[in-house]
Enzyme design. Structure first.
Site, PDB file in Angstrom:
ATOM      1  N   CYS A 116      43.627  36.440  27.274  1.00  0.00           N
ATOM      2  CA  CYS A 116      42.679  37.537  27.490  1.00  0.00           C
ATOM      3  C   CYS A 116      43.368  38.832  27.894  1.00  0.00           C
ATOM      4  O   CYS A 116      42.752  39.894  27.854  1.00  0.00           O
ATOM      5  CB  CYS A 116      41.660  37.144  28.557  1.00  0.00           C
ATOM      6  SG  CYS A 116      40.760  35.628  28.169  1.00  0.00           S
ATOM      7  N   HIS A 256      38.443  43.241  31.748  1.00  0.00           N
ATOM      8  CA  HIS A 256      38.172  42.060  30.931  1.00  0.00           C
ATOM      9  C   HIS A 256      36.797  41.521  31.304  1.00  0.00           C
ATOM     10  O   HIS A 256      36.463  41.378  32.484  1.00  0.00           O
ATOM     11  CB  HIS A 256      39.246  41.009  31.174  1.00  0.00           C
ATOM     12  CG  HIS A 256      38.971  39.695  30.527  1.00  0.00           C
ATOM     13  ND1 HIS A 256      38.520  39.573  29.226  1.00  0.00           N
ATOM     14  CD2 HIS A 256      39.079  38.419  31.005  1.00  0.00           C
ATOM     15  CE1 HIS A 256      38.371  38.300  28.935  1.00  0.00           C
ATOM     16  NE2 HIS A 256      38.696  37.576  29.989  1.00  0.00           N
ATOM     17  N   ASN A 286      32.684  36.104  27.298  1.00  0.00           N
ATOM     18  CA  ASN A 286      34.128  36.288  27.306  1.00  0.00           C
ATOM     19  C   ASN A 286      34.659  36.127  25.887  1.00  0.00           C
ATOM     20  O   ASN A 286      34.644  35.028  25.333  1.00  0.00           O
ATOM     21  CB  ASN A 286      34.762  35.257  28.244  1.00  0.00           C
ATOM     22  CG  ASN A 286      36.275  35.363  28.331  1.00  0.00           C
ATOM     23  OD1 ASN A 286      36.909  36.051  27.548  1.00  0.00           O
ATOM     24  ND2 ASN A 286      36.846  34.652  29.288  1.00  0.00           N
TER      25      ASN A 286
END
Length: 331
Positions: A116, A256, A286
């Protein structure tokens, strides 16, 4: 070779699947509830790629939009960096498939795997390439189809993930614009906290692995949450200090998009109001390396970022890794 150029983002783009998977849909799949998912994560829905689609499909769409928004042609791009861990195939690099489909005939291309954190790692690499004079116009893409590596029987993880891609063109900008500093790091001792246990050279897939879902994401939620809460604030403070700035100078943080509670912890630590943070995880969940560039694209479209703004991007992910960057927005 020209040295000490300033690099920055001159165009952005994103692409997400049409299919929406809501929390109510997940209630029918695993033992969970819309209320629990919203309370614990902030996520309401996520996008899921259609059968037969690959990561490159969305990377190509996002990349094409970013190139157009930068006022460039595909042949103007002289390097492509694709942050992903869900490539179309293990070999070749999915970036090469993207390069061919976009018609970026003058661009070498490679994949970058930092989970990520990958997109911000890609921005840091692009910054170094442009400032050194090696390349001039770099397409950085973050793209992942997490639905392909999600265990849809694991209620602790399947509620979290979605699919998508975002992209940015990095090029030379004005002397007082662009990237100001980066803070990258890794904590390899936490590698097993967030991983896909099988499928690599150490442990190739077996029928038993597939039956046990060891070809899907495993996450020690408690450990990853503790790491994320700690590192997101720390990395932001460090990278801002590298620029001689304070958190009060930040116009927008684009974090994020993993969990609203992690973002709220950074709000509290940094002493900034919530409206200084861009949040869209309620729509997408996500999306790994895609989450920050998708958010950047939407922030620009919504007028949340304007030229001259101090923008912080900060991510964390498998590795364990983290990456934060500060830039003065250049368009």
């Amino acid at each position: 070779m020209a040295m000490h150029k300033r690099a920055g983002i001159i165009g952005v783009g994103s692409a997400v699947p049409e299919r929406v998977l809501t929390n109510y849909d997940l209630e029918k799949m695993v033992d969970t509830s819309d209320e629990w998912i919203r309370t614990m994560t902030g996520i309401v829905e996520r996008r899921i790629a259609a059968e037969g689609e690959g990561t490159s499909d969305y990377a190509i769409r996002a990349g094409r939009i970013a190139i157009e928004n930068a006022g460039l042609k595909p042949e103007d791009i002289d390097l492509i960096i694709l942050a992903t861990f869900t490539g179309d195939t293990p070999l070749p690099a999915t970036a090469c498939i993207v390069q061919d489909s976009l018609g970026c005939k003058n661009a070498p291309a490679f994949d970058l795997a930092a989970g990520c954190s990958g997109f911000v790692y890609g921005l840091a690499a692009a910054d170094a390439f442009v400032r050194s004079g090696h390349y001039e116009r770099i397409l950085v893409i973050g793209a992942d189809l997490l639905s392909r590596v999600t265990n849809w029987t694991d209620r602790s993880t399947c509620v979290l993930f979605g699919d998508g891609a975002g992209a940015a063109v990095v090029a030379t900008v004005g002397e007082d614009e662009g990237f100001m500093a980066f803070d990258l790091g890794s904590e390899g001792s936490g590698a097993k906290s967030l991983c896909i246990p099988a499928g690599g050279s150490r442990h190739p897939y077996t029928p038993e692995d597939l039956a046990a879902h060891r070809d899907k994401i495993y996450m020690d939620g408690r450990e990853v949450f503790k790491f994320a809460v700690k590192i997101q604030g720390e990395a932001t403070e460090r990278v801002v200090a590298k620029c001689g700035l304070t958190t009060r100078d930040i116009d927008l943080v684009v974090p994020h998009q993993a969990n609203i509670r992690i973002i709220e912890s950074a709000v509290n630590r940094l002493g900034l109001p919530m409206d200084k943070f861009f949040v869209n995880l309620q729509k997408y969940g996500n999306t790994s390396a895609a989450s920050i560039p998708i958010a950047l694209d939407e922030a620009v479209a919504e007028g949340r970022i304007k030229r001259g703004d101090i923008v912080v991007t900060v991510g964390f992910g498998a590795g364990l890794t983290w990456a934060a960057g500060v830039m003065k927005w250049a368009f």
